[in-house]
Motif scaffolding. Sequence first.
Motif, PDB file in Angstrom:
ATOM      1  N   PRO B 223       0.726  -1.198  -0.018  1.00  8.37           N
ATOM      2  CA  PRO B 223       0.089   0.196  -0.212  1.00  8.37           C
ATOM      3  C   PRO B 223       0.871   1.315   0.001  1.00  8.37           C
ATOM      4  CG  PRO B 223      -0.864  -1.466   1.822  1.00  8.37           C
ATOM      5  CD  PRO B 223       0.497  -2.154   1.098  1.00  8.37           C
ATOM      6  N   ILE B 224       1.887   1.233   0.608  1.00  6.51           N
ATOM      7  CA  ILE B 224       2.847   2.415   0.741  1.00  6.51           C
ATOM      8  C   ILE B 224       3.548   2.607  -0.679  1.00  6.51           C
ATOM      9  CG2 ILE B 224       5.008   3.393   1.756  1.00  6.51           C
ATOM     10  CD1 ILE B 224       3.990   2.125   4.332  1.00  6.51           C
ATOM     11  N   LEU B 225       3.888   1.589  -1.199  1.00  4.57           N
ATOM     12  CA  LEU B 225       4.499   1.737  -2.608  1.00  4.57           C
ATOM     13  C   LEU B 225       3.460   2.056  -3.812  1.00  4.57           C
ATOM     14  CD1 LEU B 225       7.149  -0.887  -2.574  1.00  4.57           C
ATOM     15  CD2 LEU B 225       7.448   1.466  -2.206  1.00  4.57           C
ATOM     16  N   LYS B 226       2.096   1.908  -3.553  1.00  4.04           N
ATOM     17  CA  LYS B 226       1.024   2.150  -4.401  1.00  4.04           C
ATOM     18  C   LYS B 226       1.392   3.339  -5.428  1.00  4.04           C
ATOM     19  CE  LYS B 226      -3.761   2.503  -5.423  1.00  4.04           C
ATOM     20  NZ  LYS B 226      -5.116   3.153  -4.905  1.00  4.04           N
ATOM     21  N   PRO B 227       1.683   4.389  -5.162  1.00  2.00           N
ATOM     22  CA  PRO B 227       2.032   5.401  -6.126  1.00  2.00           C
ATOM     23  C   PRO B 227       3.236   4.993  -7.074  1.00  2.00           C
ATOM     24  CG  PRO B 227       2.158   6.265  -3.952  1.00  2.00           C
ATOM     25  CD  PRO B 227       1.599   4.872  -3.697  1.00  2.00           C
ATOM     26  N   ILE B 228       4.084   4.538  -6.384  1.00  2.08           N
ATOM     27  CA  ILE B 228       5.417   3.918  -7.186  1.00  2.08           C
ATOM     28  C   ILE B 228       5.012   2.915  -8.295  1.00  2.08           C
ATOM     29  CG2 ILE B 228       7.657   3.047  -7.095  1.00  2.08           C
ATOM     30  CD1 ILE B 228       8.102   4.847  -4.651  1.00  2.08           C
ATOM     31  N   PHE B 229       4.245   2.068  -7.591  1.00  3.84           N
ATOM     32  CA  PHE B 229       3.835   1.017  -8.866  1.00  3.84           C
ATOM     33  C   PHE B 229       2.882   1.517  -9.855  1.00  3.84           C
ATOM     34  CE2 PHE B 229       4.872  -2.525  -5.326  1.00  3.84           C
ATOM     35  CZ  PHE B 229       5.640  -3.131  -6.286  1.00  3.84           C
ATOM     36  N   LEU B 230       1.822   2.587  -9.390  1.00  2.00           N
ATOM     37  CA  LEU B 230       1.257   3.273 -10.557  1.00  2.00           C
ATOM     38  C   LEU B 230       2.210   3.809 -11.511  1.00  2.00           C
ATOM     39  CD1 LEU B 230      -1.687   4.772  -8.344  1.00  2.00           C
ATOM     40  CD2 LEU B 230      -1.784   3.056 -10.173  1.00  2.00           C
ATOM     41  N   ILE B 231       3.070   4.492 -11.201  1.00  2.00           N
ATOM     42  CA  ILE B 231       3.789   5.465 -12.040  1.00  2.00           C
ATOM     43  C   ILE B 231       4.775   4.455 -13.024  1.00  2.00           C
ATOM     44  CG2 ILE B 231       5.846   6.883 -12.284  1.00  2.00           C
ATOM     45  CD1 ILE B 231       4.560   8.838 -10.180  1.00  2.00           C
ATOM     46  N   VAL B 232       5.455   3.518 -12.181  1.00  2.34           N
ATOM     47  CA  VAL B 232       6.154   2.640 -13.005  1.00  2.34           C
ATOM     48  C   VAL B 232       5.380   1.829 -13.893  1.00  2.34           C
ATOM     49  CG1 VAL B 232       8.106   2.548 -11.556  1.00  2.34           C
ATOM     50  CG2 VAL B 232       6.425   0.813 -11.344  1.00  2.34           C
TER      51      VAL B 232
END
Lengths: 296, 308
Positions: B223-232
Amino acid sequence: MIAEGLRVRPSEETRTVNRVRASERVKQLAYDSAGLLVAAVMLFPIYWMIITAFKPGRDILTLTPKWLPAPATLDNFKDAVARPFFLDDVRNSLVIVAVMLALALTTAFLAAVATARFGFKGRTALLVMLIAVQMVPLNSLIIPLYMQLDNIGQVDALPGVIAVYLAAVLPFMIWTLRGFIANIPVELEESAMIDGCTRVGAFFRITFPLVGPGLVATAIFGFIQAWNEYIIAYVLLSSPHNQTLTVWLASFTTNHGPEWGPLMAAATLTGLPVVVFFLLLQRYLVGGLTAGAVKG
Amino acid sequence: MATAVVTPDPRPALRRNLLPYALVAPGVALIVGVLGFPLAWLVWLSFQHYGLRELIAHQGQWVGFDNYRTILIDPLFHQVIGRTLLFTFACVALTVVISTLIAVLLRKVRRAVRVIVMSALVFVWATPVIVTVDIWQWMFDYEFGIINYLLTRLHAGNFIHHNWFDNPLQGWTVFVVVVVWGAIPFVAITIYAGLLQVPGELLDAAEVDGAGAWQRFRFVTAPILKPIFLIVTCLSTIWDFGVFNQVYVLLNERPSSDYYTIAIYSYRESFGVSQYGLGATIAVLLVIVLVIVTLFYVRETIKVADIT
């Protein structure tokens, strides 16, 4: 009995501790080996390019490959550098990247300050546009870009290519820098202003130095994009003395079947500046990327 | 709090309000001027019959939706678009999964190993795509390529004088390998950088509460990494969907139609057979398909950005 128990217990404890440590060491060893395997697999193609570049021709075309260049030779590099237009194309690539980066960093920084520090009408629309523009692959715009530049006489000229690269990297650069600036607390600037700084002074003394890593990260991004770009340069720059290194490199392949030795030497030379630039600045990069990504 | 103490800006309100616009202006002007106009022109061009003659005369011939009709009933287009989508999906899925594993591994290894792996990733990342394409072409060479030699030596079959590009399925496998290998560094390093921001106390607390490694990743880290997963994921999709160089250059700039991606198809129609109108139509359709595919990510990304 009590004495015996006292004597036994510590040694049992140490044994368990040792066992835990041993299993942890095995685990650590497994992780480390997996890590080294990843590094080896990722690096192998690059290793193979460099090794091939240093091999004499008869050692390249062998059914049983040689893992080391023994004897090593510089002939492939001499051959590659002696090909026509090498120096011209090195110069073109450098000029394009340098001019593009200087302009891109300045304009991106200004726009990033505006979107991170000011609320203004149209800000959200602008942010959406920055993402939307990145969705259009540059390749799909080649036809109209070519025609547009043709109309103003900038086909086969460096300024046209510089403008295209500039517009292509700007959205990402603004977006990333915005994240950096947003991460720096406004309170820092405000306290500097209480201490007698002007708003501009506070910005340049407090915020600007803190954005340094962000500028480095975006500069690396821009450098790689521009130095490595191929298809736009290939279509827009038609005369050999106007082309970039990547186009020069691709021209090796088509002549009469690839000559692997000189091609690998040329590829090594083309990749070298980016790797050097990258290695010089990469320690700023990891922090930079997260700041940009997490803060959006 | 502190703001109340700051003396009000003595400059007139209007000038202050214009400042952000002045700061944004050069960037916006460049993006709109250099890309906006061609984008509009691309759409306009897709409604024209525009061949070599029209190019010289600078005057197209309006044909309405004829180009779209021609392309949309073209069986080759259906084939190409399906293939490009499948290729993109395979590349993005493999890239994100492998990169996540590498990022997690990077946290587990000792310092020296981490430096080695990071340097390897950085090396690959910095190597120009055209250079990597040349390397892979050499490694997959049918006669003296190292891959055929290694596979034969490892008893994976007889790969001596095996041409990988005779069979499109094998050829596309090669391209997936080339693209994923090149995409891993950016994604792995970005995810790793994100992992560093996950508070250790949260993971410890979860472990104390009995969460296993997978649960900790699933419920704390992810969940904390969600924005990063979205972008990559979003960026990878955009890049892989528009793949051109890898295929075009590896096949010596003469790919057969079995090896067309949408981007190559559009390029061939325009610059190969001088049908700029049809090429523009394909390019517009490429963008439309891409927008549909990435709509979800973009919406989520904007949501994340607006919160901060």
